[in-house]
Enzyme design. Structure first.
Site, PDB file in Angstrom:
ATOM      1  N   ASP A  47       0.786  -1.246   0.000  1.00 34.82           N
ATOM      2  CA  ASP A  47       0.000   0.000   0.000  1.00 34.82           C
ATOM      3  C   ASP A  47       0.818   1.296   0.000  1.00 34.82           C
ATOM      4  O   ASP A  47       0.473   2.250   0.713  1.00 34.82           O
ATOM      5  CB  ASP A  47      -0.949   0.017   1.204  1.00 34.82           C
ATOM      6  CG  ASP A  47      -1.941  -1.135   1.191  1.00 34.82           C
ATOM      7  OD1 ASP A  47      -1.934  -1.935   0.240  1.00 34.82           O
ATOM      8  OD2 ASP A  47      -2.725  -1.242   2.156  1.00 34.82           O
ATOM      9  N   GLU A  95      -4.629  -0.796  -1.283  1.00 37.87           N
ATOM     10  CA  GLU A  95      -5.925  -0.894  -0.610  1.00 37.87           C
ATOM     11  C   GLU A  95      -6.930  -0.037  -1.361  1.00 37.87           C
ATOM     12  O   GLU A  95      -6.660   1.140  -1.634  1.00 37.87           O
ATOM     13  CB  GLU A  95      -5.825  -0.409   0.850  1.00 37.87           C
ATOM     14  CG  GLU A  95      -7.170  -0.498   1.568  1.00 37.87           C
ATOM     15  CD  GLU A  95      -7.102  -0.065   3.032  1.00 37.87           C
ATOM     16  OE1 GLU A  95      -5.993   0.184   3.541  1.00 37.87           O
ATOM     17  OE2 GLU A  95      -8.183   0.008   3.656  1.00 37.87           O
ATOM     18  N   LYS A 152      -6.598  -4.963  -2.970  1.00 38.00           N
ATOM     19  CA  LYS A 152      -7.188  -5.611  -1.801  1.00 38.00           C
ATOM     20  C   LYS A 152      -8.241  -4.704  -1.175  1.00 38.00           C
ATOM     21  O   LYS A 152      -8.010  -3.506  -0.995  1.00 38.00           O
ATOM     22  CB  LYS A 152      -6.098  -5.992  -0.800  1.00 38.00           C
ATOM     23  CG  LYS A 152      -5.322  -4.822  -0.214  1.00 38.00           C
ATOM     24  CD  LYS A 152      -4.171  -5.352   0.613  1.00 38.00           C
ATOM     25  CE  LYS A 152      -3.441  -4.293   1.393  1.00 38.00           C
ATOM     26  NZ  LYS A 152      -4.220  -3.554   2.364  1.00 38.00           N
ATOM     27  N   LYS A 155      -7.562  -4.770   5.015  1.00 38.50           N
ATOM     28  CA  LYS A 155      -6.247  -4.381   5.527  1.00 38.50           C
ATOM     29  C   LYS A 155      -5.218  -5.475   5.209  1.00 38.50           C
ATOM     30  O   LYS A 155      -4.088  -5.185   4.838  1.00 38.50           O
ATOM     31  CB  LYS A 155      -6.316  -4.123   7.046  1.00 38.50           C
ATOM     32  CG  LYS A 155      -7.346  -3.068   7.451  1.00 38.50           C
ATOM     33  CD  LYS A 155      -7.125  -1.744   6.746  1.00 38.50           C
ATOM     34  CE  LYS A 155      -8.138  -0.703   7.192  1.00 38.50           C
ATOM     35  NZ  LYS A 155      -8.142   0.498   6.317  1.00 38.50           N
ATOM     36  N   VAL A 180       3.210   0.411   4.186  1.00 40.31           N
ATOM     37  CA  VAL A 180       2.489   1.173   5.225  1.00 40.31           C
ATOM     38  C   VAL A 180       1.072   0.635   5.392  1.00 40.31           C
ATOM     39  O   VAL A 180       0.513   0.055   4.466  1.00 40.31           O
ATOM     40  CB  VAL A 180       2.446   2.657   4.827  1.00 40.31           C
ATOM     41  CG1 VAL A 180       3.847   3.234   4.758  1.00 40.31           C
ATOM     42  CG2 VAL A 180       1.694   2.897   3.514  1.00 40.31           C
ATOM     43  N   THR A 181       0.526   0.869   6.575  1.00 38.99           N
ATOM     44  CA  THR A 181       1.179   1.320   7.781  1.00 38.99           C
ATOM     45  C   THR A 181       1.565   0.097   8.623  1.00 38.99           C
ATOM     46  O   THR A 181       0.936  -0.943   8.527  1.00 38.99           O
ATOM     47  CB  THR A 181       0.303   2.260   8.649  1.00 38.99           C
ATOM     48  OG1 THR A 181      -0.870   1.567   9.089  1.00 38.99           O
ATOM     49  CG2 THR A 181      -0.098   3.494   7.878  1.00 38.99           C
ATOM     50  N   CYS A 185      -1.973  -2.329   7.882  1.00 35.85           N
ATOM     51  CA  CYS A 185      -1.945  -3.279   6.754  1.00 35.85           C
ATOM     52  C   CYS A 185      -0.710  -4.182   6.758  1.00 35.85           C
ATOM     53  O   CYS A 185      -0.781  -5.331   6.327  1.00 35.85           O
ATOM     54  CB  CYS A 185      -2.091  -2.532   5.442  1.00 35.85           C
ATOM     55  SG  CYS A 185      -3.728  -1.790   5.289  1.00 35.85           S
ATOM     56  N   GLN A 225       8.359 -13.254  21.507  1.00 33.31           N
ATOM     57  CA  GLN A 225       8.085 -14.676  21.763  1.00 33.31           C
ATOM     58  C   GLN A 225       8.756 -15.589  20.727  1.00 33.31           C
ATOM     59  O   GLN A 225       8.121 -16.488  20.178  1.00 33.31           O
ATOM     60  CB  GLN A 225       6.584 -14.939  21.801  1.00 33.31           C
ATOM     61  CG  GLN A 225       5.839 -14.129  22.875  1.00 33.31           C
ATOM     62  CD  GLN A 225       4.385 -14.480  22.935  1.00 33.31           C
ATOM     63  OE1 GLN A 225       4.019 -15.593  23.299  1.00 33.31           O
ATOM     64  NE2 GLN A 225       3.550 -13.524  22.549  1.00 33.31           N
TER      65      GLN A 225
HETATM   66  N1  TIU Z   1      -2.580   0.424   4.293  1.00 31.81           N
HETATM   67  C1  TIU Z   1      -3.056   0.726   5.497  1.00 31.81           C
HETATM   68  O1  TIU Z   1      -2.405   0.557   6.513  1.00 31.81           O
HETATM   69  N2  TIU Z   1      -4.317   1.296   5.527  1.00 31.81           N
HETATM   70  C2  TIU Z   1      -4.765   2.074   6.554  1.00 31.81           C
HETATM   71  O2  TIU Z   1      -5.924   2.447   6.594  1.00 31.81           O
HETATM   72  N3  TIU Z   1      -3.844   2.436   7.478  1.00 31.81           N
HETATM   73  C3  TIU Z   1      -4.026   3.284   8.532  1.00 31.81           C
HETATM   74  O3  TIU Z   1      -3.097   3.390   9.332  1.00 31.81           O
HETATM   75  N4  TIU Z   1      -5.147   3.959   8.656  1.00 31.81           N
END
Ligand code: TIU
Length: 247
Positions: A47, A95, A152, A155, A180-181, A185, A225
C-alpha cells in the site's frame, strides 16, 4: 525452469547479478537470523499509495504527519532495486474498492464517523477507489510490467485476493514485507501470511506508521516470543546479505 530457484518466472535467467542465488542467504535479524532462498522469497510491498504518503493526500487531510511514512520511500527504493536487479519476485498491493462500492462493507464505510469517507471526493480523486490518482502507487516505487499488483479491499493482503494462489504458483515460501502502515496493513498481512505457513521478514526502515509508538510496538509484536509472527531487520542488513552494491 529456473535452475537457481527451481521455479518458473520470466526474468531471472537474463537479469541475474553475480550474487549466488542458488544458495541460502542469511540476514542478521531479530529474534534470530532469517535464512532464505532468494528464488523462493518475494518482496511484498504493502500500500505505498499516493493517498497515504503524499503531501495533499487523504492521509494528510486527516491530520496525519506523512513524513513518518515518507522516510520509508528511499529504503524501499533500494530494496526494490536489489530485488529487481536479481530478477526476484516483487509483488505490490493497493488498498481500495470498486467504483460502485459493491465490495465496501458498510461497517468500513461508516467507521470513524468522519465527514469524508471511502468513495467520497478527496484531494486526489475519490478516496481509496481503484483507478483514482490517490489510489495509485507512488512514482518512486511504481510497479514494472510483470510485477503483480494485488488490489485488496481489506487491511490484510490475503483477504479476498489471489495473493496466496500467486505465491503458491510461484513457489514462494518466505516474504520480505514492507510498506504502510506498520500496525495496520503490514501487521495484518504478516499475521495472515504467518497463519498460511509463510516466514515473514520486516525491515523496520521500510515500514512506517503515522504514530511513532505504534511503529515501535508494531515491530515488537512481530518479533516477540521467539518470532511469533516473523522476523525484524532493516534494509541495510538485507542488502548486506545479498552483497549488493545498490545505493
Ligand atoms: N494500508 C493501510 O495501513 N491502511 C490504513 O488504513 N492504514 C491506517 O493506518 N489507517
Amino acid at each position: 525452469m529456473c535452475l537457481a530457484c527451481r521455479g518458473f518466472h520470466p526474468v531471472l535467467s537474463t537479469r541475474i547479478y553475480p550474487m549466488q542465488l542458488n544458495r541460502a542467504l542469511s540476514v542478521d535479524a531479530e529474534p534470530y537470523a532469517f535464512e532464505f532462498d532468494p528464488g523462493r522469497t518475494a518482496l511484498l510491498i504493502i500500500d505505498m499509495q499516493r493517498d497515504f504518503l503524499e503531501p495533499g493526500g487523504f492521509g494528510e487531510m486527516l491530520g496525519n504527519d506523512v513524513s513518518q511514512l515518507r522516510r520509508t520511500i528511499d529504503p524501499n527504493r533500494k530494496l526494490l532495486a536489489a530485488w529487481r536487479s536479481a530478477g526476484l519476485q516483487v509483488i505490490h498491493t493497493r488498498e481500495g474498492h470498486r467504483p460502485d462500492l459493491a465490495d465496501l462493507p458498510p461497517a468500513k464505510k461508516i467507521r470513524g464517523l468522519g465527514k469524508t469517507s471511502i468513495g467520497d471526493p478527496g484531494p486526489m480523486g475519490r478516496i481509496l477507489i481503484r483507478g483514482e490518482p490517490g489510489h495509485d502507487i507512488i512514482p518512486e516505487l511504481y510497479p514494472l510490467p510483470g510485477e503483480p499488483v494485488i488490489d485488496k479491499p481489506g487491511k490484510g493482503a490475503f483477504f479476498a485476493t489471489d495473493l496466496h494462489a500467486i505465491l503458491q504458483n510461484r513457489g514462494i515460501q518466505r516474504l520480505v514485507v514492507t510498506g504502510v502502515t506498520t500496525e495496520v496493513c503490514v501487521n495484518t498481512t504478516v499475521r495472515e501470511a504467518n497463519d498460511r505457513g509463510y516466514d515473514c521478514l520486516v525491515p523496520e526502515d521500510c515500514v512506517g506508521s503515522y504514530f511513532p509508538e505504534f511503529q515501535e510496538m508494531g515491530l515488537k509484536m512481530i518479533k516477540a516470543q521467539g518470532g511469533i509472527f516473523g522476523w525484524v531487520s532493516d534494509s541495510g542488513r538485507i542488502l548486506a546479505a545479498f552483497g549488493s552494491s545498490v545505493t
